[in-house]
Design a protein around this motif. Sequence first.
Motif, PDB file in Angstrom:
ATOM      1  N   GLY A   1       0.811  -1.203   0.005  1.00 29.83           N
ATOM      2  CA  GLY A   1       0.078   0.000  -0.096  1.00 29.83           C
ATOM      3  C   GLY A   1       0.974   1.247  -0.099  1.00 29.83           C
ATOM      4  O   GLY A   1       0.382   2.310   0.115  1.00 29.83           O
ATOM      5  N   GLN A   2       2.153   1.072  -0.194  1.00 29.75           N
ATOM      6  CA  GLN A   2       2.886   2.322  -0.102  1.00 29.75           C
ATOM      7  C   GLN A   2       3.657   2.261  -1.459  1.00 29.75           C
ATOM      8  O   GLN A   2       4.557   1.391  -1.679  1.00 29.75           O
ATOM      9  N   VAL A   3       3.912   3.665  -2.069  1.00 37.67           N
ATOM     10  CA  VAL A   3       4.850   3.668  -3.056  1.00 37.67           C
ATOM     11  C   VAL A   3       6.306   3.623  -2.863  1.00 37.67           C
ATOM     12  O   VAL A   3       6.839   4.208  -1.849  1.00 37.67           O
ATOM     13  N   ILE A   4       6.913   2.456  -3.530  1.00 37.66           N
ATOM     14  CA  ILE A   4       8.334   2.636  -3.301  1.00 37.66           C
ATOM     15  C   ILE A   4       9.136   2.849  -4.702  1.00 37.66           C
ATOM     16  O   ILE A   4       9.109   1.976  -5.738  1.00 37.66           O
ATOM     17  N   SER A   5       9.733   3.916  -4.866  1.00 41.98           N
ATOM     18  CA  SER A   5      10.329   4.096  -6.160  1.00 41.98           C
ATOM     19  C   SER A   5      11.720   3.578  -6.250  1.00 41.98           C
ATOM     20  O   SER A   5      12.425   3.237  -5.274  1.00 41.98           O
ATOM     21  N   VAL A   6      12.286   3.306  -7.319  1.00 41.91           N
ATOM     22  CA  VAL A   6      13.664   2.569  -7.517  1.00 41.91           C
ATOM     23  C   VAL A   6      14.681   3.551  -6.867  1.00 41.91           C
ATOM     24  O   VAL A   6      15.670   2.905  -6.338  1.00 41.91           O
ATOM     25  N   ALA A   7      14.431   4.617  -6.865  1.00 41.57           N
ATOM     26  CA  ALA A   7      15.325   5.498  -6.385  1.00 41.57           C
ATOM     27  C   ALA A   7      15.501   5.426  -4.808  1.00 41.57           C
ATOM     28  O   ALA A   7      16.698   5.678  -4.201  1.00 41.57           O
ATOM     29  N   GLU A   8      14.535   5.023  -4.111  1.00 41.48           N
ATOM     30  CA  GLU A   8      14.342   4.794  -2.880  1.00 41.48           C
ATOM     31  C   GLU A   8      14.817   3.351  -2.563  1.00 41.48           C
ATOM     32  O   GLU A   8      15.849   3.478  -1.614  1.00 41.48           O
ATOM     33  N   ALA A   9      14.493   2.562  -3.287  1.00 39.65           N
ATOM     34  CA  ALA A   9      15.047   1.180  -2.914  1.00 39.65           C
ATOM     35  C   ALA A   9      14.640   0.081  -4.191  1.00 39.65           C
ATOM     36  O   ALA A   9      14.009   0.361  -4.865  1.00 39.65           O
ATOM     37  N   GLU A  10      15.878  -0.593  -4.392  1.00 39.02           N
ATOM     38  CA  GLU A  10      15.670  -1.633  -5.332  1.00 39.02           C
ATOM     39  C   GLU A  10      15.196  -2.784  -5.075  1.00 39.02           C
ATOM     40  O   GLU A  10      14.536  -3.583  -5.683  1.00 39.02           O
ATOM     41  N   TRP A  11      15.034  -3.163  -3.813  1.00 45.02           N
ATOM     42  CA  TRP A  11      14.653  -4.339  -3.233  1.00 45.02           C
ATOM     43  C   TRP A  11      13.902  -4.151  -2.010  1.00 45.02           C
ATOM     44  O   TRP A  11      14.072  -3.319  -1.135  1.00 45.02           O
ATOM     45  N   SER A  12      12.859  -4.855  -1.676  1.00 42.90           N
ATOM     46  CA  SER A  12      11.963  -5.163  -0.402  1.00 42.90           C
ATOM     47  C   SER A  12      11.881  -6.426   0.185  1.00 42.90           C
ATOM     48  O   SER A  12      11.682  -7.291  -0.669  1.00 42.90           O
ATOM     49  N   PRO A  13      11.907  -6.484   1.533  1.00 39.65           N
ATOM     50  CA  PRO A  13      11.561  -7.703   1.767  1.00 39.65           C
ATOM     51  C   PRO A  13      10.118  -8.192   1.842  1.00 39.65           C
ATOM     52  O   PRO A  13       9.163  -7.449   2.142  1.00 39.65           O
ATOM     53  N   CYS A  14       9.772  -9.535   1.707  1.00 40.67           N
ATOM     54  CA  CYS A  14       8.341  -9.758   1.957  1.00 40.67           C
ATOM     55  C   CYS A  14       8.138 -10.136   3.540  1.00 40.67           C
ATOM     56  O   CYS A  14       9.021 -10.635   4.123  1.00 40.67           O
ATOM     57  N   ARG A  15       7.033  -9.581   3.635  1.00 39.74           N
ATOM     58  CA  ARG A  15       6.606  -9.536   5.037  1.00 39.74           C
ATOM     59  C   ARG A  15       6.450 -11.031   5.584  1.00 39.74           C
ATOM     60  O   ARG A  15       6.315 -11.329   6.835  1.00 39.74           O
ATOM     61  N   ALA A  16       6.109 -12.108   4.650  1.00 44.16           N
ATOM     62  CA  ALA A  16       5.645 -13.344   5.187  1.00 44.16           C
ATOM     63  C   ALA A  16       6.886 -14.086   5.182  1.00 44.16           C
ATOM     64  O   ALA A  16       7.067 -14.786   6.350  1.00 44.16           O
ATOM     65  N   CYS A  17       7.805 -14.104   4.195  1.00 40.56           N
ATOM     66  CA  CYS A  17       8.750 -15.103   4.118  1.00 40.56           C
ATOM     67  C   CYS A  17      10.150 -14.597   4.346  1.00 40.56           C
ATOM     68  O   CYS A  17      11.259 -15.093   4.738  1.00 40.56           O
ATOM     69  N   GLY A  18      10.409 -13.165   4.148  1.00 43.74           N
ATOM     70  CA  GLY A  18      11.428 -12.415   4.602  1.00 43.74           C
ATOM     71  C   GLY A  18      12.185 -12.249   3.620  1.00 43.74           C
ATOM     72  O   GLY A  18      13.521 -11.729   3.599  1.00 43.74           O
ATOM     73  N   ARG A  19      11.996 -12.916   2.270  1.00 42.91           N
ATOM     74  CA  ARG A  19      13.077 -12.846   1.254  1.00 42.91           C
ATOM     75  C   ARG A  19      12.964 -11.681   0.565  1.00 42.91           C
ATOM     76  O   ARG A  19      11.929 -10.982   0.341  1.00 42.91           O
ATOM     77  N   LEU A  20      13.997 -11.285  -0.142  1.00 44.78           N
ATOM     78  CA  LEU A  20      14.088  -9.883  -0.866  1.00 44.78           C
ATOM     79  C   LEU A  20      13.467 -10.154  -2.092  1.00 44.78           C
ATOM     80  O   LEU A  20      13.853 -11.070  -2.922  1.00 44.78           O
ATOM     81  N   VAL A  21      12.649  -9.130  -2.619  1.00 41.57           N
ATOM     82  CA  VAL A  21      12.110  -9.004  -3.910  1.00 41.57           C
ATOM     83  C   VAL A  21      12.298  -7.850  -4.596  1.00 41.57           C
ATOM     84  O   VAL A  21      12.350  -6.719  -4.120  1.00 41.57           O
ATOM     85  N   TYR A  22      12.720  -8.044  -5.770  1.00 40.34           N
ATOM     86  CA  TYR A  22      13.044  -6.869  -6.665  1.00 40.34           C
ATOM     87  C   TYR A  22      11.705  -5.692  -6.781  1.00 40.34           C
ATOM     88  O   TYR A  22      10.576  -6.455  -7.068  1.00 40.34           O
ATOM     89  N   CYS A  23      11.872  -4.712  -6.406  1.00 47.99           N
ATOM     90  CA  CYS A  23      10.591  -3.757  -6.371  1.00 47.99           C
ATOM     91  C   CYS A  23       9.801  -3.633  -7.759  1.00 47.99           C
ATOM     92  O   CYS A  23       8.602  -4.105  -7.661  1.00 47.99           O
TER      93      CYS A  23
END
Length: 561
Positions: free
Chosen positions: A4-26
Amino acid sequence: MVHGQVISVAEAEWSPCRACGRLVYCRQWQRSWGVCPHCSHHSRLSARDRIAQLADPGSTRLLDFDVGAYDPLEFVDSEPYSERFQRARESTGMDEAVVCARAEIMERPLVIAAMDFRFMGGSLGSGTGELITRAAEFALEERIPLLVVPASGGARMQEGALSLMQMAKTSQALASLNEAGILTVSLITDPTYGGVAASYASTTDVILAEPGARMGFAGPRVIRQTLQQTLPDDFQTAEFLLERGWIDDIVPRAHLRGTLGSLLAAQTPRTPVVDGDVELVTDPSGLADTDPWAAVQRARDLSGATTADYLQRSFDSFLELHGDRVSGDCPAVIGGLGVLEGAPVVVVGHQKGHDSAELAARNYGMASPAGFRKAARLMRLAGKLGLPVVTFIDTPGAYPGVAAEERGQAVAIAENLVLMSALPVPIVTVVIGEGGSGGALALGVADRVLMCPGATYSVISAEGCAAILWDDAEKAPDAARALRVDAKSLLSLSVVDAVLPEPGDASGYAGSVPDDVMRVALASTLTALSGGDPAALVAERKKRFRAFGAEEAPVMQEVAG
């Protein structure tokens, strides 16, 4: 958009999944609309993203319902409610916790009312309730379906009892759509709790849920703290709800548009376009003599076609719906929305299987009260939408267990008989295998009752009759002959109206008919019943059953003018 929140590539390239914790490319998050590629966890979407994901591109028109700000109690906790509310507006860019839009899904119009958990936890306040109500009123005015997408932690406490009243107000709005015959659908997202779960989220015609979405009245924390109970790991999840009959299906986000498109198609009844010709046998002399006991063995042959087989091969498409909204989802009865020769229909049938494992899983085709109540729920939906009903009978009888009696087996069957007697849409029944007792008749109060040549229909099984009247189960063949359970005998008694033609090559044949024969027979029979006065249809149906046991046997009547 992630959680529900905008994440721009400038802010972050990757974000963790809240369920499994693995990183996902935004960018991958965005392409999948927030579904984790590793564990398939469905993260939250904003209301606008939800509408964008579901609606046909370019079809959305936001409905600008101005409900203003509402602070009836001038409530203050750690801060004034008015300030908390204003901060929610500023942080989300929304006026309230709901976005309403007129849109199209698969080129079919509808109104979407999508909630946004970011706005004060999607809480149900006066403004929220007003927006849901106005969306329903707009759908009523336009006579198009309503889709609600709840996401809520519960009622908005800062508005006191006025928040509570929104449950009644929104439920009343959906009831108006029900009375008008307009389809309503709810898509449960995570989380859906409290007053929202206990009102418009749960009172729609069809309830879908995303995988893992949680819905309930009291949240797990409240239950643990209040009752000190240990809760199951899957408590209140979509999977938990489906097993207990509270929702129709779990649909992954990638398949939502297709599923919703199939549901929306049911809002427009059509007459089947018959492609082909089948000559039904209505004169008993046109059928060969069959030993009734041989017919019993034939009807039980596991190689014969089941309801699921005919749904797959004789219908254009089928969308299964689950649950009785009371106690569970009976696997011995399957039902949902089908398309037959281009026309939407409601289909319900007993389901056995082709091997011992499937038989056991389907309870040998013996329905529990939940099965009959699921059938009743779907038939009421058919009546509301003006859709014809097709039922398939293949059961040794209703399930005779203790649990079934505790849940009102006799009452469930009786209610179906009453419901089907007065349902204002065409009903066609086909006995495809065993037609056993009240468990069969609960799906068999129809305008036309067809029968496969190798099927049977009886008040009791041959073995049961032999045990009771002869006190000897070995007399089952004699009982079958005395009961006259075969198709020719039943046609002569007018219990069935017609028998489907026997295939030319009966080698290995277990009583089924070819898929094209079933398709054309159903389509032509429904076509003959369509287009007439519903009151006349019901009157003829009642006349048909009123004649049994009277001096004159019932005969087939032409309903459509």
